[in-house]
Design a protein around this motif. Structure first.
Motif, mmCIF file in Angstrom:
data_model
loop_
_atom_site.group_PDB
_atom_site.id
_atom_site.type_symbol
_atom_site.label_atom_id
_atom_site.label_comp_id
_atom_site.label_asym_id
_atom_site.label_seq_id
_atom_site.Cartn_x
_atom_site.Cartn_y
_atom_site.Cartn_z
ATOM 1 N N MET A 191 0.965 -1.058 0.177
ATOM 2 C CA MET A 191 0.242 -0.013 0.121
ATOM 3 C C MET A 191 1.184 0.894 -0.033
ATOM 4 N N VAL A 192 1.599 0.967 0.559
ATOM 5 C CA VAL A 192 3.095 2.657 0.781
ATOM 6 C C VAL A 192 3.331 2.554 -1.138
ATOM 7 N N TYR A 193 3.483 1.735 -1.248
ATOM 8 C CA TYR A 193 4.505 1.901 -2.966
ATOM 9 C C TYR A 193 2.695 2.469 -3.663
ATOM 10 N N SER A 198 1.334 7.186 -6.441
ATOM 11 C CA SER A 198 0.232 8.473 -6.023
ATOM 12 C C SER A 198 0.942 9.828 -5.794
ATOM 13 N N GLY A 199 2.695 9.797 -5.596
ATOM 14 C CA GLY A 199 2.755 10.971 -5.115
ATOM 15 C C GLY A 199 2.414 11.428 -3.636
ATOM 16 N N MET A 214 -8.692 8.133 -2.066
ATOM 17 C CA MET A 214 -8.073 7.312 -1.261
ATOM 18 C C MET A 214 -8.371 6.351 -1.119
ATOM 19 N N ARG A 215 -9.650 5.576 -1.828
ATOM 20 C CA ARG A 215 -10.242 4.680 -2.271
ATOM 21 C C ARG A 215 -10.136 4.079 -3.313
ATOM 22 N N LYS A 216 -9.731 4.633 -4.164
ATOM 23 C CA LYS A 216 -8.984 4.835 -5.870
ATOM 24 C C LYS A 216 -7.275 3.903 -5.657
#
Ligand SMILES: [Mg+2]
Length: 417
Positions: A191-193, A198-199, A214-216
């Motif tokens: 998830m960090v990746y 996404s910057g 966030m959901r995306k």
């Protein structure tokens, strides 16, 4: 502003237990290892070892370079489990435990006055004092208090060791801006990746995106939930369509003596456990209630780390049972009810949420789950009670037979449970 949760995380748990038990390890850098070799990693490190940079997961040959006087101690899991229960019993004197998140972490719901800052912090101090006095001076913990469980856990990470921090929604993201994204429960490496791609590199950046965004990034509705969790909102973890699984039985007069009644209780429990597995759930609370021939009703329950295997659930049921029948007035038991609560669907579990590394080593019930499933399979092929744990007298078998109840229609497999 209201505080709803208290989260308690024991500091360097395994190492502290060893230091508590073995005087010569106190105030020394120690690492707990699964086996005595330099080719393994530390599963825990004392604060003295942490000062040298030794952490959970550090390879021992590396750790010895960082800290040449490091003492390696082979893990004794039975000690950690024994202390786990002592600790739970102590905490329970001050506040009921809502969730056992791992062997060294629990979450409690604040009630009434405890939701006020002053009372909440006094409560935390009392728990800390109690642990030191009644469990051991080396047993220290960090406590976090916040509007929801997620922030309470986050708050418990703000100060270590022996911390006590209160975190309000308005303090976010300011007070946690120094954390890495991966320090937040629920944000795993992958998830960090995704966030980085996404910057989004920091907590303030994470805080500032919209729920939709966030959901995306997250890839599912969990992302939106996380957005709300980060703001201190109370989000129910995982929606379960089913709330409880239970069985009850009115005993025939000749089975009402305590010894025999206990066997009936075990049978009811195994039946409920089997249904739990078939429906792919875990449970983390069990309640037993009995009604005596004289009409006395008694109920007790226990909370534990989520399980679905027979061994764990039987253990818990026996503990509760022992407690229930302590009442001297009980001679004959007329009715028994067994209920499993706090159900979580296996495939909806968020494994990274409120779990940590050491829990897997200690409370790993996988093996027992497999044994239980094998028992289920055999029983469904060869008939109920072909294999079971403990003895089931022949005559009792019929007690737990499936009947058609008015409230629900039993599934086919249940006839073999
Ligand atoms: Mg801990």
């Amino acid at each position: 502003m209201i505080l709803n949760w208290l989260y308690l995380d024991l500091n360097s748990y395994f190492a502290s237990v060893e230091q508590q038990l073995q005087k010569h390890l106190r105030n020394k850098p120690i690492a707990i290892v699964p086996i005595m070799t330099d080719a393994t990693c530390a599963i825990a490190a004392s604060y003295e070892a942490k000062a040298y940079g030794v952490k959970t997961g550090t390879m021992i040959y590396e750790a010895k370079k960082l800290c040449p006087e490091l003492i390696c101690v082979e893990a004794k899991h039975e000690n950690y489990v024994a202390y786990h229960h002592k600790i739970l019993a102590e905490i329970d004197k001050y506040i009921p435990i809502e969730i056992i998140a791992s062997i060294d972490e629990v979450a409690c719901k604040l009630i009434g006055n405890q939701k006020q800052e002053e009372q909440a912090s006094q409560l935390a101090k009392n728990i800390k004092k109690g642990l030191q006095k009644n469990v051991g001076t080396y047993i220290r913990c960090s406590i976090g208090i916040a509007p929801n469980r997620f922030l309470a856990k986050t708050a418990s990470n703000l100060e270590k060791p022996d911390g006590l921090q209160i975190l309000y929604s308005k303090d976010i993201p300011e007070r946690i801006k120094h954390f890495k994204l991966s320090d937040l429960t629920g944000i795993v490496k992958a998830m960090v990746y995704r966030f980085n791609k996404s910057g989004i590199l920091s907590i303030p950046e994470l805080y500032n995106i919209t729920p939709k965004h966030m959901r995306k990034i997250w890839g599912n509705v969990q992302g939106e939930k996380f957005w709300h969790m980060l703001r201190g909102e109370e989000i129910t973890d995982i929606k379960t369509e089913r709330k409880t699984i239970g069985h009850s039985h009115v005993l025939e007069p000749k089975w009402r003596k305590i010894k025999l009644a206990e066997k009936v209780m075990s049978r009811l429990l195994l039946k409920a456990a089997s249904r739990l597995r078939r429906m792919n759930y875990y449970s983390s609370r069990l309640s037993l209630s009995i009604k005596t021939e004289k009409g006395l009703r008694l109920e007790d329950k226990s909370t534990f780390y989520r399980a679905c295997d027979n061994k764990k659930l039987l253990e818990e049921s026996r503990k509760i049972w022992k407690n229930l029948i302590k009442n001297k007035k009980i001679i004959k038991i007329k009715k028994i009810s067994v209920t499993l609560y706090k159900l979580e669907k296996k495939n909806e579990l968020q494994p990274s949420l409120f779990e940590n590394f050491d829990k897997k080593i200690i409370l790993n019930t996988n093996r027992f789950e497999k044994i239980s499933q094998t028992m289920d399979t055999i029983n469904s092929r060869f008939g109920r009670d072909s294999v079971t744990l403990g003895e089931i007298p022949n005559k009792i078998k019929s007690f737990s037979g499936t009947r058609i109840a008015f409230t629900r229609i039993p599934a086919k497999q249940e006839f073999h449970e």
